[in-house]
Write a protein that holds these residues in place. Sequence first.
Motif, PDB file in Angstrom:
ATOM      1  N   LYS A   1     -19.034  -5.542   0.471  1.00 18.55           N
ATOM      2  CA  LYS A   1     -18.128  -6.139   1.253  1.00 18.55           C
ATOM      3  C   LYS A   1     -18.662  -6.794   2.664  1.00 18.55           C
ATOM      4  CE  LYS A   1     -13.988  -4.409  -0.865  1.00 18.55           C
ATOM      5  NZ  LYS A   1     -13.718  -3.064  -1.303  1.00 18.55           N
TER       6      LYS A   1
ATOM      7  N   LEU B   1     -12.095   8.671   3.825  1.00 24.68           N
ATOM      8  CA  LEU B   1     -12.787   9.130   2.685  1.00 24.68           C
ATOM      9  C   LEU B   1     -14.225   8.935   2.534  1.00 24.68           C
ATOM     10  CD1 LEU B   1     -10.266   7.643   0.061  1.00 24.68           C
ATOM     11  CD2 LEU B   1     -10.537  10.245   0.636  1.00 24.68           C
TER      12      LEU B   1
ATOM     13  N   GLU C   1      -4.398   6.655   7.171  1.00 26.69           N
ATOM     14  CA  GLU C   1      -4.973   7.593   5.930  1.00 26.69           C
ATOM     15  C   GLU C   1      -6.167   8.371   6.302  1.00 26.69           C
ATOM     16  OE1 GLU C   1      -4.921   5.254   1.932  1.00 26.69           O
ATOM     17  OE2 GLU C   1      -7.025   5.095   2.440  1.00 26.69           O
ATOM     18  N   GLU C   2      -6.240   9.293   5.662  1.00 26.68           N
ATOM     19  CA  GLU C   2      -7.546  10.159   5.663  1.00 26.68           C
ATOM     20  C   GLU C   2      -8.803   9.397   5.412  1.00 26.68           C
ATOM     21  OE1 GLU C   2      -7.316  12.720   2.483  1.00 26.68           O
ATOM     22  OE2 GLU C   2      -9.443  13.719   3.158  1.00 26.68           O
TER      23      GLU C   2
ATOM     24  N   MET D   1     -13.371   6.053  -4.179  1.00 27.99           N
ATOM     25  CA  MET D   1     -14.555   6.562  -3.540  1.00 27.99           C
ATOM     26  C   MET D   1     -15.068   7.672  -4.142  1.00 27.99           C
ATOM     27  SD  MET D   1     -16.024   5.905  -0.584  1.00 27.99           S
ATOM     28  CE  MET D   1     -15.031   5.241   0.757  1.00 27.99           C
TER      29      MET D   1
ATOM     30  N   VAL E   1      -9.048   4.473  -3.212  1.00 30.01           N
ATOM     31  CA  VAL E   1      -9.102   3.771  -1.911  1.00 30.01           C
ATOM     32  C   VAL E   1      -8.118   2.691  -1.884  1.00 30.01           C
ATOM     33  CG1 VAL E   1     -10.397   2.442  -0.172  1.00 30.01           C
ATOM     34  CG2 VAL E   1     -11.331   4.181  -1.405  1.00 30.01           C
ATOM     35  N   GLU E   2      -7.940   2.037  -3.072  1.00 27.30           N
ATOM     36  CA  GLU E   2      -7.125   0.896  -3.207  1.00 27.30           C
ATOM     37  C   GLU E   2      -6.719   0.478  -4.631  1.00 27.30           C
ATOM     38  OE1 GLU E   2      -7.726  -2.939  -1.865  1.00 27.30           O
ATOM     39  OE2 GLU E   2      -9.991  -2.741  -2.716  1.00 27.30           O
TER      40      GLU E   2
ATOM     41  N   LYS F   1       0.738  -1.174  -0.020  1.00 26.72           N
ATOM     42  CA  LYS F   1       0.045   0.056  -0.029  1.00 26.72           C
ATOM     43  C   LYS F   1       0.837   1.225  -0.045  1.00 26.72           C
ATOM     44  CE  LYS F   1      -3.936  -2.347   2.153  1.00 26.72           C
ATOM     45  NZ  LYS F   1      -4.872  -2.171   0.931  1.00 26.72           N
TER      46      LYS F   1
ATOM     47  N   VAL G   1      -8.063   5.900   9.186  1.00 23.81           N
ATOM     48  CA  VAL G   1      -8.050   4.406   8.451  1.00 23.81           C
ATOM     49  C   VAL G   1      -6.508   3.968   8.760  1.00 23.81           C
ATOM     50  CG1 VAL G   1      -8.341   3.019   6.800  1.00 23.81           C
ATOM     51  CG2 VAL G   1      -9.641   5.160   6.697  1.00 23.81           C
TER      52      VAL G   1
ATOM     53  N   VAL H   1     -11.163   0.654  10.040  1.00 25.36           N
ATOM     54  CA  VAL H   1     -11.606   1.946  10.230  1.00 25.36           C
ATOM     55  C   VAL H   1     -12.182   2.179  11.583  1.00 25.36           C
ATOM     56  CG1 VAL H   1     -13.382   3.622   9.116  1.00 25.36           C
ATOM     57  CG2 VAL H   1     -12.569   1.905   7.510  1.00 25.36           C
TER      58      VAL H   1
ATOM     59  N   ASN I   1     -16.064  -7.309   7.593  1.00 26.00           N
ATOM     60  CA  ASN I   1     -15.805  -7.183   5.994  1.00 26.00           C
ATOM     61  C   ASN I   1     -15.591  -8.625   5.680  1.00 26.00           C
ATOM     62  OD1 ASN I   1     -15.699  -4.807   4.625  1.00 26.00           O
ATOM     63  ND2 ASN I   1     -13.753  -4.118   5.836  1.00 26.00           N
TER      64      ASN I   1
ATOM     65  N   GLU J   1     -18.706   3.595  -2.488  1.00 26.71           N
ATOM     66  CA  GLU J   1     -17.531   2.979  -3.265  1.00 26.71           C
ATOM     67  C   GLU J   1     -17.807   2.391  -4.582  1.00 26.71           C
ATOM     68  OE1 GLU J   1     -16.053   0.902   0.769  1.00 26.71           O
ATOM     69  OE2 GLU J   1     -14.324   0.489  -0.829  1.00 26.71           O
TER      70      GLU J   1
HETATM   71  P1  AMP Z   1      -8.685  -1.674   1.156  1.00 27.81           P
HETATM   72  O1  AMP Z   1      -8.270  -3.315   1.552  1.00 27.81           O
HETATM   73  O2  AMP Z   1      -7.819  -0.903   1.128  1.00 27.81           O
HETATM   74  O3  AMP Z   1      -9.563  -1.828  -0.204  1.00 27.81           O
HETATM   75  O4  AMP Z   1      -9.891  -1.316   2.329  1.00 27.81           O
HETATM   76  C1  AMP Z   1     -10.797  -2.121   2.753  1.00 27.81           C
HETATM   77  C2  AMP Z   1     -12.040  -1.271   2.832  1.00 27.81           C
HETATM   78  O5  AMP Z   1     -11.929  -0.318   3.803  1.00 27.81           O
HETATM   79  C3  AMP Z   1     -12.356  -0.653   1.675  1.00 27.81           C
HETATM   80  O6  AMP Z   1     -13.256  -1.245   0.631  1.00 27.81           O
HETATM   81  C4  AMP Z   1     -13.214   0.632   2.220  1.00 27.81           C
HETATM   82  O7  AMP Z   1     -14.684   0.273   2.617  1.00 27.81           O
HETATM   83  C5  AMP Z   1     -12.603   0.747   3.440  1.00 27.81           C
HETATM   84  N1  AMP Z   1     -11.386   2.006   3.386  1.00 27.81           N
HETATM   85  C6  AMP Z   1     -10.249   1.786   3.111  1.00 27.81           C
HETATM   86  N2  AMP Z   1      -9.447   2.796   3.009  1.00 27.81           N
HETATM   87  C7  AMP Z   1     -10.482   3.805   3.196  1.00 27.81           C
HETATM   88  C8  AMP Z   1     -10.430   5.206   3.475  1.00 27.81           C
HETATM   89  N3  AMP Z   1      -9.273   6.024   3.202  1.00 27.81           N
HETATM   90  N4  AMP Z   1     -11.413   5.795   3.716  1.00 27.81           N
HETATM   91  C9  AMP Z   1     -12.760   5.178   3.946  1.00 27.81           C
HETATM   92  N5  AMP Z   1     -13.000   3.824   3.804  1.00 27.81           N
HETATM   93  C10 AMP Z   1     -11.620   3.218   3.466  1.00 27.81           C
END
Ligand code: AMP
Length: 440
Positions: A214, A188, A185-186, A273, A295-296, A103, A141, A155, A224, A192
């Motif tokens: 999710k 968001l 991380e901020e 997002m 987000v990713e 990441k 986050v 989160v 999740n 999604e």
């Molecule tokens: P990721 O593995 O990075 O996709 O994170 C898993 C889930 O966490 C995402 O699908 C989002 O629902 C939530 N998430 C991750 N990063 C953020 C963010 N910066 N702001 C809000 N929700 C987040």
Amino acid sequence: MKILVVGSGGREHAIAWRLTRDEERHDIYCAPGNAGTSSIAVNVDISATNVEGIVAWAEKEKPDLVVVGPEAPLVAGLVDALEKAGIKAFGPVAAGARMEGSKRFAKEVMQAAGVPTGMAATFTDAEKAKAALPSFGLPVVIKADGLAAGKGVVVAETAKDAEDAIDDMLVGNRFGAAGAEVLIEEFLHGEECSILAVVDGEKAVLLPSSQDHKRIGDGDTGPNTGGMGAYSPAPVVTDDKLPLIREKIIMPVVRELKRRGITYRGILYAGLMVNDENSNPRGPVAKSGSSVNVVEFNARFGDPETEAVLPRLGGSFATMLLHAAEGRLEESDVVVKDDCCATIIASSAGYPGSYEKGKKISGLEEEVERTVVFHCGTAFSGADTITSGGRVLSITGSGKTLREAVDAAYGRISGISFEGMFFRKDIAHRAFDRGSVGRA
Ligand code: AMP
Ligand code: GLY
């Protein structure tokens, strides 16, 4: 074409199935595949992460193309090894798969390329990480840098939860090496969605938008999971956003990777997002000032998004994948049908926690129009098909509207059963909540 699909989930079944819909006939192999793929392909008993075993098989069998499904073999360098052996493969080399595998790397690439994303900082020291927390506000986050099977993201609603997550990863070593570095991380706000881009090293074509579900429970409650359902298109991705996503997010990343000497070929999956008058819900504007933030990134097809997106593709799927692998993708390689799809995951009782395997599945034989059942975690026990995973089946319905697609999928799932079967009853609820039942 002779094609090997690497992996054993619903995504790989959907990839193999979509290859069977091409006008030209292919010889399809799956390594290792599952009970579902065995009816449309030859299952080869090699695990997806056995890089040497897959390369040895490919050197002997000389497939025209290898399509890699999961992230682990990509990060482990399967595509590098296949290319070295002169075998064409769809999927990024290990250096490119770091967009998913680290990441911190993904964030660096995004920052260098000016891609809108949440503000973030990385830490290896727990005390320094905690000291930085106040500048991020709440919620905040906390993410483990490396692959943590979808569990490395917390989160945190309170400072205490954020501190606990930091301690868990940096002091308690919860994710081992994957969590030896954390990103703060901020948070968001918004809704999604997933955009899968087919990339050939220089050019990119977007596949239709989708949205994953999710959380385990209806109304997006509970822990999740790997994903409990998906639908395509996602109305939150209005037509005007697609060029923006391509030009401001996907292409800058592809170019930045190229600048770093990485030719990215395969799927670049952007988890986005969206926060604007169209999103459900919406919230305070992100620090980037953009209404769409990353987000990713993932380095592969999403699961279960693939099961809702691939049935919508027309044209020759094999040609699209091959052209991307060869660096000569064309806009016309991606043909999207004018319909909607929804997929529902049937999971084992207890998932995403511990669950039992080996339950007999009934109702699979029936053929129902406008539906297809993809196997995620299944195996054979004699003549029976049994459960062998947390996510067991992915049941896809299609229709002219999202409502028709969802109804078709729920109609089909009502005829399927196994002990402890669980599924969400509200797939596509965000689309329906906003009153949209047609195309996005
Ligand atoms: P990721 O593995 O990075 O996709 O994170 C898993 C889930 O966490 C995402 O699908 C989002 O629902 C939530 N998430 C991750 N990063 C953020 C963010 N910066 N702001 C809000 N929700 C987040
Ligand atoms: N559906 C989320 C993922 O594939 O990562």
